[in-house]
Design an enzyme around this catalytic site. Sequence first.
Site, short mmCIF file in Angstrom:
data_model
loop_
_atom_site.label_atom_id
_atom_site.label_comp_id
_atom_site.label_asym_id
_atom_site.label_seq_id
_atom_site.Cartn_x
_atom_site.Cartn_y
_atom_site.Cartn_z
N GLY A 55 -10.91 -6.14 -4.91
CA GLY A 55 -10.22 -7.31 -4.25
C GLY A 55 -11.28 -8.24 -3.54
N ASP A 99 -7.38 -5.23 3.37
CA ASP A 99 -6.82 -3.85 3.81
C ASP A 99 -7.63 -2.92 3.29
OD1 ASP A 99 -5.69 -1.80 5.35
OD2 ASP A 99 -3.85 -2.04 3.83
#
Length: 288
Positions: free
Chosen positions: A143, A168
């Site tokens: 990510g 996250d």
Amino acid sequence: MNYRHAFHAGNHADVLKHVVLLALCDALTAKPAACFALDTHAGRGLYGLGDYAARQTGEADSGIGRLRAAAVDEPLLRRYLDAVDACRAQAGADAYPGSPWLLAHALREQDRIACCELQPEEAAALKANFAGDARVAVHARDGYGAVRALLPPRDGATRIARGLVLVDPPYELQLEEFAPALGAIREGLQRWPQASYALWYPIKQRRVLQRTFRSAAALEATGGVLACELLVRPDDSPLRMNGSGMLLVNPPWGLDRRLGAVLKALGGLLPEVPMADPTRLEWLRTAD
């Protein structure tokens, strides 16, 4: 990675993260122009609280379970509970939405969502869960690297001006996770400076986070940096997660006032022991 969010779905940290995420989405969709959301650590996007993993920990009982048993009328909490109800109407009575599901629920037909998940089994489940939604692109990749690859976002030849990046990570590296997370946000601001960025973080001992807060305050964010926290136990033990927070970079105008009200409500419902001040809402850097 060894982390599996299924063991923690619906706990107090998910409640805070998802309440804030929906508030961010609602601010984005208040204007008609299309927006884009990037979820850098998406997980599988949908969980079952009756599954083995969730039953092993029982963490949802003191999170979403406690909220559902309470009389809740605060608008952002009602928004969150209505979204959970919508998820259960679609996926079953014990379903719990992850952040990709909530993004897909809150955003519109003209909006676009990119979800990244590195763990192969979780990525396959994520892809299956959103196979019928053309708005959602699933990337089985790191990510942090996606920040460079996917920003600034485009829909075909059209550049998307407004949006959100949710970071996250699983914090398997513990405090060392903050360096790549804040580095990704720093790069994101260079590539897409008008977007909002949200970093979730666990709280064990808040005092060890001071360096992180100083680094966050140094980000070149014209809209400022806001810390939003909820404790369920005193932040005095390094052995368990006593609370969590969201660092909001370039938060939408007026969001701090809305979050102040919902934090007050959560502070009265979720702490496991009495505390004088279980919440924190503080500007680490004010808007220019």
